[in-house]
Motif scaffolding. Structure first.
Motif, PDB file in Angstrom:
ATOM      1  N   ASP A 422       0.820  -1.211   0.000  1.00 53.79           N
ATOM      2  CA  ASP A 422       0.000   0.000   0.000  1.00 53.79           C
ATOM      3  C   ASP A 422       0.857   1.265   0.000  1.00 53.79           C
ATOM      4  N   PHE A 423       2.005   1.198   0.687  1.00 58.38           N
ATOM      5  CA  PHE A 423       2.828   2.392   0.867  1.00 58.38           C
ATOM      6  C   PHE A 423       3.576   2.783  -0.414  1.00 58.38           C
ATOM      7  N   VAL A 424       3.511   1.936  -1.422  1.00 57.79           N
ATOM      8  CA  VAL A 424       4.205   2.252  -2.670  1.00 57.79           C
ATOM      9  C   VAL A 424       3.615   3.487  -3.338  1.00 57.79           C
ATOM     10  N   SER A 425       2.391   3.852  -2.953  1.00 62.07           N
ATOM     11  CA  SER A 425       1.811   5.063  -3.538  1.00 62.07           C
ATOM     12  C   SER A 425       2.686   6.279  -3.265  1.00 62.07           C
ATOM     13  N   ALA A 470      -2.203  -4.098 -10.570  1.00 64.82           N
ATOM     14  CA  ALA A 470      -2.703  -3.454 -11.791  1.00 64.82           C
ATOM     15  C   ALA A 470      -2.148  -2.043 -11.965  1.00 64.82           C
ATOM     16  N   TRP A 471      -1.689  -1.401 -10.876  1.00 66.02           N
ATOM     17  CA  TRP A 471      -1.051  -0.095 -11.016  1.00 66.02           C
ATOM     18  C   TRP A 471       0.192  -0.186 -11.902  1.00 66.02           C
ATOM     19  N   PHE A 472       0.812  -1.356 -11.936  1.00 69.01           N
ATOM     20  CA  PHE A 472       2.123  -1.488 -12.570  1.00 69.01           C
ATOM     21  C   PHE A 472       2.115  -2.337 -13.840  1.00 69.01           C
ATOM     22  N   THR A 473       1.182  -3.271 -13.951  1.00 68.78           N
ATOM     23  CA  THR A 473       1.115  -4.058 -15.191  1.00 68.78           C
ATOM     24  C   THR A 473       0.741  -3.169 -16.362  1.00 68.78           C
ATOM     25  N   LYS A 474       0.147  -2.030 -16.080  1.00 71.39           N
ATOM     26  CA  LYS A 474      -0.238  -1.069 -17.127  1.00 71.39           C
ATOM     27  C   LYS A 474       0.944  -0.256 -17.633  1.00 71.39           C
ATOM     28  N   THR A 475       2.052  -0.257 -16.902  1.00 70.72           N
ATOM     29  CA  THR A 475       3.161   0.658 -17.196  1.00 70.72           C
ATOM     30  C   THR A 475       4.264  -0.037 -17.977  1.00 70.72           C
ATOM     31  N   PRO A 476       4.438   0.269 -19.264  1.00 71.99           N
ATOM     32  CA  PRO A 476       5.536  -0.334 -20.028  1.00 71.99           C
ATOM     33  C   PRO A 476       6.888  -0.021 -19.395  1.00 71.99           C
ATOM     34  N   GLY A 477       7.758  -1.006 -19.366  1.00 72.72           N
ATOM     35  CA  GLY A 477       9.088  -0.835 -18.791  1.00 72.72           C
ATOM     36  C   GLY A 477       9.263  -1.532 -17.468  1.00 72.72           C
ATOM     37  N   LEU A 478       8.149  -1.891 -16.812  1.00 70.61           N
ATOM     38  CA  LEU A 478       8.214  -2.623 -15.555  1.00 70.61           C
ATOM     39  C   LEU A 478       7.925  -4.097 -15.799  1.00 70.61           C
ATOM     40  N   LYS A 479       8.576  -4.956 -15.026  1.00 72.77           N
ATOM     41  CA  LYS A 479       8.213  -6.363 -14.988  1.00 72.77           C
ATOM     42  C   LYS A 479       7.519  -6.619 -13.649  1.00 72.77           C
ATOM     43  N   VAL A 480       6.526  -7.501 -13.662  1.00 73.88           N
ATOM     44  CA  VAL A 480       5.705  -7.729 -12.474  1.00 73.88           C
ATOM     45  C   VAL A 480       5.637  -9.226 -12.194  1.00 73.88           C
ATOM     46  N   VAL A 481       6.025  -9.605 -10.976  1.00 71.74           N
ATOM     47  CA  VAL A 481       6.085 -11.015 -10.576  1.00 71.74           C
ATOM     48  C   VAL A 481       5.215 -11.217  -9.350  1.00 71.74           C
ATOM     49  N   TYR A 482       4.497 -12.379  -9.299  1.00 69.76           N
ATOM     50  CA  TYR A 482       3.554 -12.593  -8.193  1.00 69.76           C
ATOM     51  C   TYR A 482       3.474 -14.093  -7.894  1.00 69.76           C
ATOM     52  N   PRO A 483       4.424 -14.638  -7.110  1.00 72.99           N
ATOM     53  CA  PRO A 483       4.432 -16.077  -6.826  1.00 72.99           C
ATOM     54  C   PRO A 483       3.396 -16.485  -5.789  1.00 72.99           C
ATOM     55  N   ALA A 484       3.048 -17.781  -5.816  1.00 68.99           N
ATOM     56  CA  ALA A 484       2.061 -18.317  -4.875  1.00 68.99           C
ATOM     57  C   ALA A 484       2.635 -19.414  -3.991  1.00 68.99           C
ATOM     58  N   PHE A 485       3.851 -19.891  -4.288  1.00 71.93           N
ATOM     59  CA  PHE A 485       4.445 -21.018  -3.567  1.00 71.93           C
ATOM     60  C   PHE A 485       5.899 -20.711  -3.215  1.00 71.93           C
TER      61      PHE A 485
END
Length: 658
Positions: A422-425, A470-485
């Motif tokens: 949340d604090f990334v804003s 979703a704030w970041f998947t919209k921004t070209p130039g960033l990679k977004v990773v979200y593991p579950a295990f």
């Protein structure tokens, strides 16, 4: 104006005069071309040249300078070929940004200049990061960063001064106080008498300098630089000067009283220095004419080179390929020895092993040193790696993200821990406008990983529970990773740190201590953009990530009659479209489960792409399931209602019955 040459030779004085005159003559040429319609926009530094020239001349060529758009003298004093500057301004291919940005919105490692972004403030934090890298290298180098009096009102300015002071970073914070922020006079911008006085609040040395006196600027910076090598520290400098032309030429100067213009015209830095050199017989009329003629000749010759260069032709492949720095995945295979650990342990292991592998890796975040972080992921790291590389930060997300970028520019890797996603804003601006765009703008990658403890289910309320990918998947130039295990968490974090591009790495808090798995003890990597198929079937495709994967597994366990492909995306940018499309074409039904609120989430884009590319294979509309359209609440009953976990089974069965 009183000039004190101290021990400067005649040759040094003439050299300074040449450096001072060159940007003025270039500007005079550009203003003519602007009136002729041959230049589209111009930000004038006339009247302020002594600051840019004096500081740049006083520093070594391998010391970084971060200028603003009124600091032509920085670029010319660093002896950048003029045709490259002209091509940059004209949007030609041989400029520094390939026509993607204008003016001085660029950097160049060749000349150790890091240009601005229009948001102004983040470059102060970048300077902190560059200076921190110098301090870690123990190379005795100083960094200079420019800002105007207007930008000193931005939070990033204050954050950067505070961090530099706390960390004793060798940074020269240069305020060009030229009287106006566009049209707003200083008495409407701040209340203190001098901006240099603000240094007191940060325990920082400060000085007020006549910004129109080239000798005062040059000798003062020389002395400060020598002192900062012996005693590394930040110094705040307020240069009193004046902008003699508009903020940019179109805005003019009608808002400036004429008597004020007249006073400052008499303080012109070039005319006064020229008169001084002639009065002291250092500069003759003939030599002056020769110097000016030589500079004008250089300008005209280089302008001709730019004019001869063909207009830029758009190349779609090149545009898309330059968004990210090319990275060839490095596969590290692991041994058979494993341990049964949690997600939180896997992340800690990846960080520790990456710190061992990359001696230039620095981790920064609130309370991450002796305390070990809010979730104890870096507990014990200070003992292993020292406080230089495991750095507690003040509560200032924006400048720390910018500093991470500065570390990258100066040869380091950086991991920034957001205490909560949340604090990334508070650090959003440098992430989306600096890290994400830097490689595309001027070819410099940003080797930064931002760790994002996220997600609901722990009754932490609206400020500690968002899953905001979703704030970041919209921004070209960033990679977004979200593991579950745990296995994925370790391998993907290692890859994120190896990858020279900025990576947003999401860690679901509820999974930290609730999910166990056998994980290799040694170092390994997992490629981005490769989803994991956790369950195979032929009736429906379930697509999810993070905690949603576990909700889907639980649903399938409770409904063994459902034959489903379950795809764990693992990385959201890039996405594994091949696996998604292959599954959809097999099962002919799709449901996408995300924890984020539904509207505008990544499920919407996945749904659209499936509709565009697999429409003829679908036997039912694509179904999306997400949280309700509100902030995430605190009380369990409200949070349970908010999250989609309880609704997923019903939505899945409705899709199967369609």
């Amino acid at each position: 104006m009183i000039f004190e040459r101290q021990n400067l030779s005649n040759e040094e004085l003439i050299s300074l005069y040449k450096k001072l005159t060159k940007p003025r003559l270039i500007e005079e040429k550009m203003l003519i071309l602007l009136r002729q319609g041959k230049v589209s926009k111009w930000f004038s530094g006339i009247g302020q040249e002594a600051i840019s020239v004096g500081i740049t001349a006083a520093l070594d060529k391998d010391e970084y300078i971060l200028p603003m758009h009124r600091n032509l003298g920085v670029f010319t004093t660093r002896e950048i070929p003029l045709h490259r500057l002209f091509s940059q301004w004209q949007g030609k291919k041989s400029g520094f940004t390939k026509g993607r940005d204008r003016s001085f919105h660029f950097g160049t490692q060749e000349f150790n200049i890091i240009g601005m972004i229009s948001h102004l403030g983040p470059q102060m934090g970048v300077a902190d990061g560059i200076a921190l890298a110098n301090k870690l290298k123990k190379n005795g180098k100083v960094t200079a960063v420019f800002t105007g009096e207007g930008a000193t009102s931005e939070g990033d300015f204050h954050e950067a001064l505070n961090v530099a002071s706390v960390w004793d970073l060798p940074v020269l914070f240069v305020i060009e106080n030229n009287g106006y922020g566009l049209s707003t006079p200083t008495n409407e911008q701040y209340k203190c008498e001098n901006l240099a006085d603000r240094g007191v609040g940060y325990g920082m040395e400060s000085h007020i300098i006549d910004g129109n006196n080239i000798l005062e600027v040059y000798t003062k910076i020389k002395a400060l630089k020598a002192s900062m090598i012996e005693n590394p520290r930040p110094v705040l400098l307020e240069f009193k000067t004046f902008r003699m032309r508009g903020h940019e030429e179109a805005s003019g100067t009608k808002y400036v009283p004429q008597e004020l213009m007249d006073v400052w015209a008499e303080k012109d830095p070039i005319e006064n220095f020229r008169n001084y050199l002639k009065l002291t017989a250092v500069l003759s009329e003939a030599l002056d004419e020769e110097i000016r003629a030589e500079i004008k000749k250089e300008i005209d010759e280089n302008w001709a080179i730019t004019q001869a260069e063909p207009e830029l032709v758009a190349n779609l492949d090149e545009e898309l390929n330059d968004v990210y720095r090319p990275y060839e995945f490095e596969s590290f295979n692991h041994s058979e020895e494993t341990e049964n650990i949690r997600v939180i342990d896997a992340i800690s292991s990846a960080l520790s092993q990456s710190m061992e592998r990359h001696e230039n890796l620095v981790i920064m975040g609130q309370d991450i040193a002796e305390y070990g972080g809010a979730f104890k992921i870096t507990e014990g790291f200070v003992d292993k790696f020292g406080k230089e590389r495991v750095r507690n930060t003040p509560i200032c997300e924006s400048v720390i993200v910018s500093a991470a970028n500065g570390l990258s520019i100066n040869g380091h890797k950086a991991v920034v821990e957001m205490q909560f996603a949340d604090f990334v804003s508070s650090g959003f601006n440098p992430i989306v406008n600096l890290l994400a765009k830097q490689h595309y703008r001027w070819g410099e990658n940003s080797d930064v990983v931002v760790r994002m403890p996220c997600g609901g289910g722990t009754q932490a309320g609206p400020f500690h529970s968002q899953t905001n990918e979703a704030w970041f998947t919209k921004t070209p130039g960033l990679k977004v990773v979200y593991p579950a295990f745990p296995y994925d968490a370790k391998g993907l974090l290692n890859t994120a740190i190896n990858d020279p591009n900025p990576v947003m790495y999401f860690e679901h808090k509820q999974l930290y201590r609730s999910v166990y798995q056998e994980v290799p003890k040694d170092y390994y990597t997992i490629p981005f953009g490769k989803a994991a198929v956790l369950n195979e079937g032929n009736e429906v495709t379930i697509i999810s990530f993070g905690a949603g994967v576990h909700w889907a597994l639980e649903t399938l366990k409770n409904n063994p009659e459902i034959s489903a492909d379950l795809i764990d995306l693992r990385s959201l940018q890039p996405l594994d479209w091949e696996t998604i499309y292959a599954s959809v074409k097999k099962t002919n039904r799709v449901i996408i489960l995300q924890e984020d609120t539904l509207f505008g989430g990544i499920a919407s884009d996945i749904s659209s792409m499936i509709m565009e590319n697999c429409f003829e294979y679908l036997d039912a509309p694509v179904k999306r399931v997400g949280s309700i359209e509100s902030a995430i609440p605190f009380m369990k009953a409200l949070e349970d209602q908010y999250l989609p976990k309880g609704r997923f089974e019903k939505e899945l069965k409705e899709l199967l019955a369609y």
